[in-house]
Design a protein around this motif. Structure first.
Motif, mmCIF file in Angstrom:
data_model
loop_
_atom_site.group_PDB
_atom_site.id
_atom_site.type_symbol
_atom_site.label_atom_id
_atom_site.label_comp_id
_atom_site.label_asym_id
_atom_site.label_seq_id
_atom_site.Cartn_x
_atom_site.Cartn_y
_atom_site.Cartn_z
ATOM 1 N N SER A 1 -2.731 -2.742 -4.291
ATOM 2 C CA SER A 1 -2.783 -1.460 -4.979
ATOM 3 C C SER A 1 -1.472 -1.243 -5.723
ATOM 4 O O SER A 1 -0.413 -1.718 -5.308
ATOM 5 N N GLU B 1 0.838 -1.199 0.000
ATOM 6 C CA GLU B 1 0.000 0.000 0.000
ATOM 7 C C GLU B 1 0.876 1.253 0.000
ATOM 8 O O GLU B 1 0.584 2.230 -0.687
ATOM 9 N N ASP B 2 1.954 1.219 0.777
ATOM 10 C CA ASP B 2 2.894 2.342 0.743
ATOM 11 C C ASP B 2 3.613 2.415 -0.598
ATOM 12 O O ASP B 2 3.880 3.506 -1.113
ATOM 13 N N ASP C 1 1.214 6.963 6.920
ATOM 14 C CA ASP C 1 1.540 8.387 6.941
ATOM 15 C C ASP C 1 2.863 8.551 7.668
ATOM 16 O O ASP C 1 2.894 8.831 8.865
ATOM 17 N N HIS D 1 -2.877 3.262 3.086
ATOM 18 C CA HIS D 1 -1.447 3.535 3.068
ATOM 19 C C HIS D 1 -1.098 4.271 4.349
ATOM 20 O O HIS D 1 -1.956 4.847 5.032
ATOM 21 N N ARG E 1 1.444 4.209 -2.995
ATOM 22 C CA ARG E 1 1.193 5.629 -2.729
ATOM 23 C C ARG E 1 2.449 6.489 -2.808
ATOM 24 O O ARG E 1 2.401 7.631 -3.283
ATOM 25 N N PHE E 2 3.599 5.959 -2.382
ATOM 26 C CA PHE E 2 4.751 6.822 -2.166
ATOM 27 C C PHE E 2 5.918 6.612 -3.121
ATOM 28 O O PHE E 2 6.681 7.546 -3.369
ATOM 29 N N PRO F 1 1.273 1.388 -8.177
ATOM 30 C CA PRO F 1 1.692 2.772 -8.405
ATOM 31 C C PRO F 1 1.055 3.411 -9.636
ATOM 32 O O PRO F 1 1.185 4.607 -9.834
ATOM 33 N N ARG G 1 -6.426 0.259 -7.182
ATOM 34 C CA ARG G 1 -6.557 0.051 -5.742
ATOM 35 C C ARG G 1 -7.024 -1.360 -5.428
ATOM 36 O O ARG G 1 -7.845 -1.943 -6.135
ATOM 37 N N HIS H 1 -0.570 12.029 -8.234
ATOM 38 C CA HIS H 1 0.247 10.920 -7.747
ATOM 39 C C HIS H 1 1.725 11.229 -7.951
ATOM 40 O O HIS H 1 2.114 11.779 -8.979
ATOM 41 N N SER I 1 1.574 6.512 -13.524
ATOM 42 C CA SER I 1 0.163 6.795 -13.265
ATOM 43 C C SER I 1 -0.273 7.976 -14.124
ATOM 44 O O SER I 1 0.531 8.864 -14.435
#
Length: 568
Positions: A498, A325-326, A370, A368, A329-330, A500, A504, A428, A423
């Motif tokens: 999910s 998940e990270d 934080d 994700h 997202r990151f 990049p 999801r 993103h 993406s």
């Protein structure tokens, strides 16, 4: 011999055969182990194609070091295993330099075309970047990677390093079994793209197992690179051929994109797992996902759970979901990431994320993380070690097997399709932008202990790679397996996380298991809410490894690929 004695002999033979069929095929090790570890006092090489391994040894016998040998083997694999790599793709490497006793990381991945924009995809109604064809093509970084490695650490002239691959390209070599299988699959999906058939489908079809394949066009390209250096590829006739071909076929990759390309030397990053420092390269690759998985597992008594237990498999899958998940997202080109790698792999962050795991229930999805609350992937992998103590962990790929299908005339290789990983969501960090590196799946790995080199290894296979890295190390460190057994052991692969690209996960995904796990453990996973499929579909990666021992090297190469480890 009497009839009675014949019947007794036959019964004994049949009984012995039956008994052997129920036990391991080998007299030592778990029954899933395919062969012994390979040991040698001087040098070691492990690749996914036997001839490439022999080429690495040949180069070292001629005075080359591990870096020369790794480049030579990679060049050979671009010829012999085009289903996983080639000079139309990218490269990442970790090098242990025996003289300075330091690790060095190389990011030799290419960037997106500067003449293509996110708005162009929006204006033309694209919801995602296509898998194949001209649009996902990014600058190939492998050749520049070779010359960065060679310029800093190499010893032999590049013409000597590339000579074995050039010889095999002209004279031919027999195609091995696993490679032939994937060659045929690639031919079905990209065989119609311009130029592909002329190089890779002699006689109108993919070569079969044992057939001799030649690629004189690639031999010519290698000879030009050996004579003219990296500029022969990025600024000369080769670059112009690529650019003209792309423009003629609806692509955006230009001569300027190639001429301005450069690789980056980067600092590897590490976490300590039970006394071992596990090293990966920072994004734009996904290596830190493997570190995040290990950080989550660190908080549990994994050894007591046992290999193949429902408790371990459940924990592993949930840890993988959290890390991915990270990842979704990151992870991105580091120039565009909005969180630090140090925070993502920190102990404090792992502690916070670990609390989300329910030991009795599979999660349908995780948010994700934080990290700011702390306030502070087909592919090839190879590894080589030499008599001086230098070690190379190198991974190289076209993506999706043989890449985009786009095959410039007269050059003998296909261009990669890494741009598919961008993406199209402008918010993103991995959103498409001109001149940007896409998220990458290929990751080399390295392990040190007490500041000394211990293990150079990798596992090929897209999103399987960080999952495979973590499993191999857990097999060795927690479950006590040797180097070969750790790679041969049946693997877990969780699909459906999910991504990049913006996709999801909302349904928990699917836990796919190779054959060999206990039925009762599988039933318990299903009771905890996992969807489980048991199948050997070729998607569990391919592993090579070299371990440094006292006065010698130990090598391993698993049976999922065609290759082997060898030394002298």
């Amino acid at each position: 011999m009497s009839r009675r004695m014949s019947r007794i002999t036959a019964t004994l033979v049949l009984g012995l055969a039956s008994s052997m069929s129920l036990s391991a095929d080998r007299v030592t090790g778990p029954e899933f182990v395919t062969r012994s570890e390979v040991m040698a006092p001087g040098v070691m090489a492990a690749t996914s194609q036997p001839l490439a391994t022999q080429i690495a040894l040949e180069v070292m016998r001629k005075g080359g070091n591990a870096i020369d040998a790794a480049i030579a083997a990679n060049a050979a694999l671009g010829l012999m295993e085009p289903t996983g790599c080639g000079i139309g793709g990218d490269l990442f490497a970790i090098v242990w330099d025996a003289q300075s006793k330091e690790l060095h990381g190389l990011n030799a991945s290419g960037r997106s075309p500067r003449g293509l924009s996110l708005q162009w995809f929006k204006d033309n109604d694209y919801q995602s970047i296509p898998r194949f064809g001209p649009l996902p093509v990014s600058v190939p970084g492998a050749v520049d990677g070779w010359f960065e490695l060679h310029g800093r650490f190499g010893r032999l002239p590049m013409k000597d390093v590339l000579a074995p691959a050039i010889r095999y390209a002209r004279e031919g070599f027999p195609v091995t079994e696993v490679i032939a299988h994937y060659w045929a699959l690639n031919a079905e999906r990209i065989g119609e793209y311009p130029g592909f058939a002329a190089v890779f489908l002699p006689g109108g079809r993919a070569p079969k197992k044992g057939e001799i394949f030649r690629n004189p066009a690639l031999a010519d390209t290698y000879e030009k690179i050996a004579a003219g250096g990296r500029d022969a590829f990025y600024k000369g006739e080769i670059a112009r051929t690529i650019a003209d071909y792309m423009q003629a076929n609806g692509g955006f990759l230009s001569y300027e994109d190639l001429a301005t390309h450069s690789s980056d030397w980067v600092e590897p990053v590490a976490v300590n797992y039970r006394g071992y420092d596990v090293w990966q390269l920072p994004p734009n690759g996904q290596g830190i996902a493997g570190l995040q998985i290990l950080q989550l597992l660190e908080g549990y008594d994994v050894a007591s759970m046992g290999f193949g237990s429902a408790d371990f498999m459940h924990l592993f899958v949930e840890a993988k979901k959290l890390a991915f998940e990270d990842r979704a997202r990151f992870y991105a080109d580091p120039d565009f990431m909005d969180v630090s790698v140090a925070k993502l792999i920190s102990d404090q962050y792992a502690d916070a994320r670990r609390a989300l795991i329910d030991p009795e229930k599979a999660a349908a999805m995780y948010p994700h993380g934080d990290p700011e609350v702390l306030r502070d992937g087909d592919t090839i992998y190879l590894t080589v070690a030499d008599a001086e103590g230098n070690m190379v962990s190198l991974i190289q790929s076209n993506y999706r097997g043989m890449g985009s299908g786009m095959t410039p005339p007269g050059l003998g290789f296909v261009l990669q399709d890494r741009g598919e990983m961008f993406s199209l969501d402008p918010a993103h960090p991995n959103a498409f932008a001109p001149g940007k590196r896409p998220f990458h799946t290929i990751i080399p790995a390295f392990v040190t202990k007490d500041g000394e080199p211990w293990l150079s290894f990798g596992v090929m296979g897209g999103g399987m790679q960080p999952q495979g890295h973590a499993q191999v190390l857990v097999n060795m460190i927690d479950f006590g397996m040797d180097l070969q057994a750790a790679g041969d052991a049946p693997r877990i692969r969780h699909d459906g996380s999910s991504e990049p690209t913006g996709e999801r996960m909302t349904d928990g995904g699917v836990v796919r298991l190779e054959r060999g796990f206990p039925p009762e453990a599988i039933a318990e996973l299903e009771r905890r809410g996992h969807r489980v499929e048991v199948r050997n579909d070729g998607g569990y990666g391919g592993y090579q490894a070299i371990r440094k021992d006292e006065g010698s090297w130990t090598g391993a190469s698993e049976s999922r690929k065609d290759g082997h480890a060898a030394g002298y």
